[in-house]
Design an enzyme around this catalytic site. Structure first.
Site, PDB file in Angstrom:
ATOM      1  N   HIS A  16      14.566 -20.627  -4.913  1.00 35.44           N
ATOM      2  CA  HIS A  16      15.778 -21.441  -5.013  1.00 35.44           C
ATOM      3  C   HIS A  16      16.019 -22.173  -3.690  1.00 35.44           C
ATOM      4  CE1 HIS A  16      17.980 -18.072  -3.050  1.00 35.44           C
ATOM      5  NE2 HIS A  16      17.088 -17.366  -3.706  1.00 35.44           N
ATOM      6  N   ALA A  17      17.102 -22.886  -3.599  1.00 30.88           N
ATOM      7  CA  ALA A  17      17.320 -23.843  -2.506  1.00 30.88           C
ATOM      8  C   ALA A  17      17.236 -23.254  -1.107  1.00 30.88           C
ATOM      9  CB  ALA A  17      18.657 -24.546  -2.697  1.00 30.88           C
TER      10      ALA A  17
END
Length: 89
Positions: A16-17
Site C-alpha cells: 500500500h501507499a
C-alpha cells in the site's frame, strides 16, 4: 549483468501507499536501474505511480531486478526495506 530476487508479500494489506513510498525513496537513492515485476508487468521501482498501479496483494510473488553500478547493494537494500517494513520475506 542484472541481479534479481523474488520475494513473497506477507502484509495483509499488500503493498500500500506508505511502504510503497519507502521502497520508491530507497530505490531512488541508488544509481542502478530498478524494476519490480508482478503478474506479467514490469515497472520502474523509482516510480510511485508505477508501484501503486500494480495493486500488489498479500501472497503475491514479486521480483526485484537491479541493473547498474551499485546493483547488488541496491537489491540488498530493497529486500531489507521489504523485511523491515513487514511487507514480505
Amino acid at each position: 549483468m542484472a541481479v534479481e530476487k523474488t520475494v513473497t508479500i506477507t502484509d495483509e494489506t499488500g503493498v500500500h501507499a506508505r511502504p510503497a513510498t519507502v521502497l520508491v525513496n530507497k530505490a531512488g537513492s541508488y544509481a542502478a536501474d530498478m524494476n519490480l515485476e508482478y503478474n506479467g508487468k514490469s515497472i520502474n521501482l523509482k516510480s510511485i505511480m508505477g508501484v501503486m498501479s500494480l495493486g500488489i496483494p498479500q501472497g503475491a510473488q514479486i521480483k526485484i531486478v537491479a541493473n547498474g553500478s551499485d546493483e547488488q547493494e541496491a537489491l540488498d537494500a530493497i529486500v531489507e526495506v521489504i523485511k523491515s517494513e513487514g511487507l514480505g520475506e
